[in-house]
Design an enzyme around this catalytic site. Structure first.
Site, short mmCIF file in Angstrom:
data_model
loop_
_atom_site.label_atom_id
_atom_site.label_comp_id
_atom_site.label_asym_id
_atom_site.label_seq_id
_atom_site.Cartn_x
_atom_site.Cartn_y
_atom_site.Cartn_z
N THR A 193 45.96 -33.69 21.89
CA THR A 193 46.01 -33.11 23.23
C THR A 193 45.90 -34.20 24.28
O THR A 193 45.30 -35.23 24.04
CB THR A 193 44.80 -32.15 23.35
OG1 THR A 193 45.02 -31.07 22.46
CG2 THR A 193 44.63 -31.60 24.75
N ARG A 221 48.24 -18.02 18.56
CA ARG A 221 46.90 -18.61 18.72
C ARG A 221 46.83 -19.39 20.03
O ARG A 221 47.71 -20.15 20.37
CB ARG A 221 46.62 -19.55 17.54
CG ARG A 221 45.26 -20.27 17.61
CD ARG A 221 45.36 -21.65 18.23
NE ARG A 221 44.14 -22.44 18.11
CZ ARG A 221 43.93 -23.60 18.70
NH1 ARG A 221 44.88 -24.11 19.46
NH2 ARG A 221 42.82 -24.25 18.55
N GLY A 223 44.33 -22.03 22.16
CA GLY A 223 43.15 -22.88 22.02
C GLY A 223 42.35 -22.96 23.31
O GLY A 223 42.46 -22.10 24.19
N THR A 244 39.40 -32.38 24.45
CA THR A 244 40.29 -32.35 23.30
C THR A 244 39.46 -32.22 22.03
O THR A 244 38.37 -32.78 21.95
CB THR A 244 41.17 -33.61 23.21
OG1 THR A 244 41.92 -33.56 21.98
CG2 THR A 244 40.35 -34.88 23.22
N GLY A 247 39.65 -26.54 19.19
CA GLY A 247 39.65 -25.64 20.33
C GLY A 247 38.70 -24.46 20.23
O GLY A 247 38.05 -24.09 21.21
N1 ASP Z 1 42.00 -28.61 21.73
C1 ASP Z 1 43.33 -28.43 21.25
C2 ASP Z 1 43.49 -27.03 20.75
O1 ASP Z 1 42.66 -26.53 20.06
C3 ASP Z 1 43.71 -29.34 20.14
C4 ASP Z 1 43.27 -30.76 20.31
O2 ASP Z 1 42.72 -31.14 21.32
O3 ASP Z 1 43.51 -31.53 19.39
O4 ASP Z 1 44.48 -26.43 21.02
#
Ligand code: ASP
Length: 329
Positions: A193, A221, A223, A244, A247
């Site tokens: 992210t 889904r 996040g 990040t 999520g």
């Molecule tokens: N936080 C993001 C999500 O869950 C994924 C990530 O940050 O790697 O969509």
């Protein structure tokens, strides 16, 4: 990251995801590519602030640069759902007005962060999802593209690996990928992210976060990234945060707003507030990831409980910093 601040100047921090990013996992040319990409996106945001632009414009510009870069899991280079499509989420928030915009489940946007910005600027809503968000982007001329132009071979490989591990069927491979496989992408199949936080010369804060989510996710889904208070938050009375990581954990802890609340109500400085939520609360719940923050006095902080986090920061009063590993500033 410890620093003295100058409360009249601008400052900015960006991230490109947290995860299993160790010195042994990255080859020298990969490391160089990530450092270069982070430095370039940082400079894109810093240039806005240097020219007396707003924190809001700076975080949007920095995130757009990261969305363009297939090294990161946002915009082009987003990860695939279990069905072999991409569904991107993004959010942006203005600390001066507490206005916010977010989108979830975009499949054909080159810059989801700018669609989120338009939701904030042009509608009475905070979040649009799926088909409605896509029609909104199209009507507002926000760079809707053929989904294939956002696909990359690296993310497809990561999807196949993930589905095989889970003994799930591999969907038919979409044809006509725009990008060939890049040896520079470091793909552990999970995070990536992108986000930015900034303080401008007028003293206003802003935060932005954009993501393709997690590899092999269920379609539909959503996040933490587009959830105001979880993956992004900004208030001039508190601080700005972009997150990040896993999520679902960030949503359950309300990570971004929790950090802001510790700053606002308990008087913790932004580094202590971020460390408490990430290193203690998130770790205790079993989640992994990190945040970048900026305080009203311009102090920048980052905190993560993963091995590494792609990150960078700059301020009017000091040289820029670009870091990847856990043992760096
Ligand atoms: N936080 C993001 C999500 O869950 C994924 C990530 O940050 O790697 O969509």
């Amino acid at each position: 990251l410890s620093e003295t601040t100058q409360s009249s100047g601008w400052s900015i921090a960006i991230h490109g995801g947290a995860g299993v990013i160790s010195r042994s996992a990255l080859k020298p040319d990969q490391e160089a590519a990530y450092r270069q990409a982070l430095a370039a996106a940082l400079e894109t945001g810093a240039a806005v602030l240097r020219n007396d632009g707003s924190a809001l414009n700076a975080v949007e510009a920095a995130v757009r640069a990261l969305e363009d870069d297939p090294l990161f899991n946002a915009g082009r280079g987003s990860v695939f759902t279990a069905e072999g499509r991409i569904e991107m989420d993004a959010a942006i928030m203005d600390g001066a007005t507490l206005k916010a915009g977010a989108v979830a489940g975009l499949t054909r946007s080159a810059h989801p962060i700018s669609v989120a910005r338009a939701v904030m600027d042009k509608t009475e809503h905070v979040m649009l999802s799926g088909f409605g968000a896509e029609i909104f982007a199209e009507i507002n001329d926000l760079e809707s593209v053929e989904p294939e132009t956002l696909f990359t071979e690296n993310r497809w490989d990561a999807l196949e690996r993930t589905l095989k591990k889970r003994h799930l069927p591999i969907p038919p491979r979409p044809h006509a990928f725009a990008a060939a496989k890049s040896e520079l992408v470091h793909d552990e199949g999970k995070h990536g992210t992108v986000g930015a936080v900034a303080r401008d010369r007028a003293g206003n804060l802003a935060a932005a976060t954009s993501t393709g989510g997690v590899t092999g996710k269920r379609f539909g889904r959503v996040g933490d990234s587009p959830i105001i208070g979880a993956g992004a938050y900004a208030a001039n009375a508190a601080c700005a945060v972009s997150a990040t990581g896993d999520g679902e954990y960030f949503i359950r802890l309300g990570v971004a707003r929790d950090i802001a609340a510790l700053f606002e109500y308990r008087g913790l400085d932004v580094q202590a507030a971020a460390d408490l939520v990430i290193k203690e609360k998130l770790t205790a719940l079993g989640g992994s990831g990190g945040v970048i923050c900026v305080a009203p006095n311009g102090q920048v902080a980052w905190s993560f409980n993963s091995e590494g986090m792609y990150r960078a920061s700059a301020a009017e009063w000091r040289e820029p910093v670009v870091s990847i590993y856990g043992d760096e500033a």
